[in-house]
Design an enzyme around this catalytic site. Structure first.
Site, PDB file in Angstrom:
ATOM      1  N   GLY A  22       0.795  -1.216   0.000  1.00 17.18           N
ATOM      2  CA  GLY A  22       0.000   0.000   0.000  1.00 17.18           C
ATOM      3  C   GLY A  22       0.823   1.259   0.000  1.00 17.18           C
ATOM      4  O   GLY A  22       0.416   2.282  -0.539  1.00 17.18           O
ATOM      5  N   VAL A  26       8.980  -3.005  -3.219  1.00 19.36           N
ATOM      6  CA  VAL A  26      10.117  -3.700  -2.622  1.00 19.36           C
ATOM      7  C   VAL A  26      10.976  -4.285  -3.735  1.00 19.36           C
ATOM      8  O   VAL A  26      10.468  -4.894  -4.677  1.00 19.36           O
ATOM      9  CB  VAL A  26       9.648  -4.820  -1.669  1.00 19.36           C
ATOM     10  CG1 VAL A  26      10.855  -5.468  -0.990  1.00 19.36           C
ATOM     11  CG2 VAL A  26       8.703  -4.261  -0.617  1.00 19.36           C
ATOM     12  N   LYS A  41      12.992  -1.234   0.494  1.00 18.30           N
ATOM     13  CA  LYS A  41      11.605  -0.789   0.430  1.00 18.30           C
ATOM     14  C   LYS A  41      11.612   0.688   0.042  1.00 18.30           C
ATOM     15  O   LYS A  41      12.230   1.516   0.712  1.00 18.30           O
ATOM     16  CB  LYS A  41      10.936  -0.985   1.797  1.00 18.30           C
ATOM     17  CG  LYS A  41       9.466  -0.648   1.804  1.00 18.30           C
ATOM     18  CD  LYS A  41       8.761  -1.275   3.000  1.00 18.30           C
ATOM     19  CE  LYS A  41       8.555  -2.749   2.806  1.00 18.30           C
ATOM     20  NZ  LYS A  41       7.616  -3.345   3.761  1.00 18.30           N
ATOM     21  N   ASP A 135       0.470  -3.017  12.900  1.00 18.41           N
ATOM     22  CA  ASP A 135      -0.067  -3.601  11.658  1.00 18.41           C
ATOM     23  C   ASP A 135       0.277  -5.088  11.578  1.00 18.41           C
ATOM     24  O   ASP A 135       0.733  -5.581  10.553  1.00 18.41           O
ATOM     25  CB  ASP A 135       0.503  -2.858  10.443  1.00 18.41           C
ATOM     26  CG  ASP A 135      -0.303  -3.121   9.172  1.00 18.41           C
ATOM     27  OD1 ASP A 135      -1.472  -3.549   9.294  1.00 18.41           O
ATOM     28  OD2 ASP A 135       0.229  -2.906   8.077  1.00 18.41           O
TER      29      ASP A 135
END
Length: 701
Positions: A22, A26, A41, A135
């Site tokens: 989102g 990567v 990333k 998360d």
């Protein structure tokens, strides 16, 4: 952004893209300084434009870089490169837990508990440093080929979680804690809730709450009770279910208070899956929202046997005999036991009535129901069989109203019910339910359409009930006429599928250069620089061009052809000497220098042709031809072994437009075995064949 082969900071060489999420893409990369593989990333551009967010993102990533653990994806570096921002981290070869669940459907109990323990071990050092992941979800849990679990994105989620909840959060909202959903303060207990939801999905193959939007799912976390996981998997033990349900209490005070408590109970579940025991951690008063059944009543401590102080006993009590004293003591103990039993019974019946011990729901409306009423249970999401049983247990009758397709509710499960859950209804009344037919989309990737010919792909799709349209696109890699791609990949039955078919490489027009009088190597380089290919080689005799040098080409210089066209050529073998050819050469010397096509073998015969005519340039150039000049040459064209071979009969010369050009060659030696050819007058500047004469060759011994 295409970063492949880019070297960041002079140290990190980007190799290939391996994933996208989102907020980031990567890439697999190599740390040139340490010689190790890493993952990088890259923050997406929509986030890079927010300076405050970027600062928070970098601060949290740097804080998480201090975390080390065998179950943590370690962060090595935080890098800026122009307007882009990168995190360099440990490269983990494996798949996500989400993909693993998708493959297996439901995880084996022992395997799933082992994975949960490793996730908890990853959270333990982070929580000890007051870092909350925020998360935890199967997408952020990686499983290596050696079955080691690694938790990714520590410290990164905090920056993202402070953004507005939107459609991009759909992957995370299934695992979000109630306090996160309402925008409240998060702590370690929020990660424990998300871990509980993740465990629920591991063992049932589904998330507990679904909906049409992120908002509806978030509200479910706040308001809806969780269906006990054993409903979907009867292999889940009571102990494991109690751990999952305690992790997912809506009130953080009712959950485990730290990850160590979760670890202790998970390890106990692994060692003693079926032996009842009390869960660790303090528990508040249980609210009506909580669905866990309290399996044990905490034992009431035995009343202490307080001894009377002998100094406070009146002297006249010494008159009691020994047997009376024993009887009094026995009666006192019996009285205490009876009192304890009465208290336990009172607690039990009060608990049953209020719903604490799994009896009636602690809903105030329940006490107001008369004997003909009941409260409607929630059966949405349950299988048709389970819903029917649940309604029957509540003295209600299930009636299937219809069946509908659904992308969110599993096939055979209840999509909706009428009346709604928690409504007061009459006993034995009918409850209408809508049953899911599952998704009506078809995954046509399994048909293997890509790479098939257009005709084969169309036939296959039509056999499966789809209509088809085709569009062409150039492709440098896919063969002409074969399918490059198609859309949609998951259409509904009967939808129209659009095939993108290769029309081959993009063709451009190029001008053919002159390669006559060049070596083969130079000609090859020149043709390739112009998008052309050096083609088939032939040989020919030439009086004017040295041996080994190109004396002819299949397509005249200046011609416009498609890029990639092959230009065949003939290499000079020098002059073929013979008494006959010497006399013939001297005879022709006054008119033109003639060259002939080569004899491929040393034979006792030749193929010979002749021509004697004139060509008026005025017929082509027009009335003003006397003031116009043109550069022309005369050549012989023959087809030898399927390829056009050219021989120069007259070298290029400039003449005026009113010239009458003699085309006289008494002896033209052609290729052995070829009985026909074309004598061509060519405009050298434009490559145009101005005039062509057909000549016949005869075998001469």
């Amino acid at each position: 952004m295409n970063l492949e082969s880019v070297v960041l900071q002079g140290r990190y060489e980007i190799i290939e893209k391996i994933g996208s999420g989102g907020m980031s893409n990567v890439f697999r990369a190599k740390d040139l300084k340490l010689g190790r593989a890493v993952a990088i990333k890259v923050l997406k551009e929509e986030f890079c434009s927010d300076a405050e967010f970027v600062e928070r993102f970098k601060r949290e990533a740097q804080a998480a870089a201090g975390l080390l653990g065998e179950n943590i994806v370690n962060i090595y570096d935080v890098v800026d490169e122009g307007k882009y921002h990168f995190i360099v981290m440990e490269l983990v070869d494996g798949i996500t837990l989400k993909e693993y669940i998708k493959i297996k459907g439901k995880l084996d109990i022992t395997e799933g508990v082992s994975i949960a323990i490793q996730v908890a071990k990853a959270l333990k050092p982070a929580h000890a440093q007051h870092i909350v992941h925020r998360d935890i979800k199967p997408q952020n849990i990686l499983i290596t080929e050696e079955s080691k679990v690694k938790v990714a994105d520590f410290g990164i989620a905090r920056a993202v979680s402070e953004q507005t909840l939107n459609a991009n959060a759909i992957g995370s909202v299934h695992y979000i804690s109630p306090e996160q959903a309402r925008g409240g303060r998060c702590d370690a207990r929020s990660d424990i809730y998300s871990l509980g939801i993740t465990m629920y999905e591991m063992f049932t193959g589904r998330v507990p709450f679904t909906g049409d939007s992120t908002v509806s799912i978030a509200l479910a976390h706040l308001e809806q009770a969780i269906t006990p996981p054993h409903i979907y998997n009867n292999q889940i033990s009571a102990n494991l279910e109690r751990v999952i349900l305690k992790c997912t209490k809506k009130d953080p005070a009712n959950r485990y208070q730290n990850i160590t408590e979760v670890l202790d109970d998970l390890e106990n579940v692994l060692l003693n899956p079926d032996e009842p025991y009390a869960l660790t951690g303090a528990t508040k008063v249980i609210k009506s929202e909580d669905t866990a059944v309290l399996n044990q009543v905490e034992p009431i401590d035995d009343m202490e046997d307080d001894e009377y102080d002998n100094d406070e006993v009146d002297n006249d009590e010494d008159d009691y005999d020994e047997e009376d004293e024993k009887m009094d003591r026995i009666m006192s103990i019996v009285g205490v036991i009876v009192a304890v039993i009465i208290v336990i019974l009172l607690v039990f019946f009060v608990g049953r009535f209020t719903g604490v011990f799994g009896g009636k729901k602690s809903d105030n409306s329940q006490s107001t129901l008369d004997s003909t009423q009941t409260v409607m249970p929630d059966v949405v999401g349950l299988s048709e069989k389970m819903a029917d049983k649940k309604l029957s247990d509540n003295n209600l009758q299930m009636q299937v109203k219809s069946s509908e397709y659904s992308d969110t509710v599993e096939k055979g499960n209840v999509i909706s019910q009428d009346p709604k859950a928690d409504e007061v209804v009459s006993k034995y009344s009918k409850v209408s339910v809508v049953i899911s037919l599952g998704s009506d989309t078809v995954d046509i990737t399994k048909l293997g359409i890509a790479g098939k010919t257009k005709e084969a792909a169309e036939a296959l799709l039509k056999e499966n009930g789809f209509s088809v349209e085709s569009k062409e696109e150039n492709s440098d890699t896919i063969e002409k006429g074969k399918v490059i791609s198609y859309s949609p990949t998951k259409p509904k039955n009967g939808d129209r599928i659009t095939l993108i078919v290769s029309s081959g490489k993009k063709v451009t027009k190029v001008i053919v250069p002159n390669i006559i009088n060049m070596s083969e190597a130079d000609a090859k380089a020149l043709l390739e620089s112009n998008g052309l290919v050096l083609g088939t080689k032939a040989e020919q005799n030439s009086q004017s061009i040295a041996a080994g040098i190109i004396a002819g080409q299949s397509i005249a210089a200046g011609s416009s052809v498609d890029s990639g066209t092959r230009i065949d050529y003939a290499v000079s073998t020098g002059v073929a000497e013979s008494s006959e050819s010497k006399s013939e050469s001297s005879e022709q010397a006054q008119t033109t220098k003639a060259t002939v096509a080569p004899a491929p073998t040393a034979a006792s015969y030749r193929y010979v042709a002749s021509i004697d005519t004139n060509y008026s340039l005025q017929d082509v150039i027009g009335p003003s031809s006397g003031f116009t000049s043109v550069k022309v040459m005369i050549r012989l064209k023959q087809t030898v072994n399927g390829s056009d071979v050219y021989s120069t009969l007259m070298e290029a010369r400039t003449v005026t437009g009113d010239t009458i050009l003699p085309v006289r060659f008494r002896t033209i030696v052609g290729a052995n075995g070829v009985d026909q050819g074309e004598v061509e007058i060519v405009n050298v500047d434009s490559g145009e064949v101005m005039k062509s004469y057909t000549v016949e060759f005869f075998r001469v011994e």
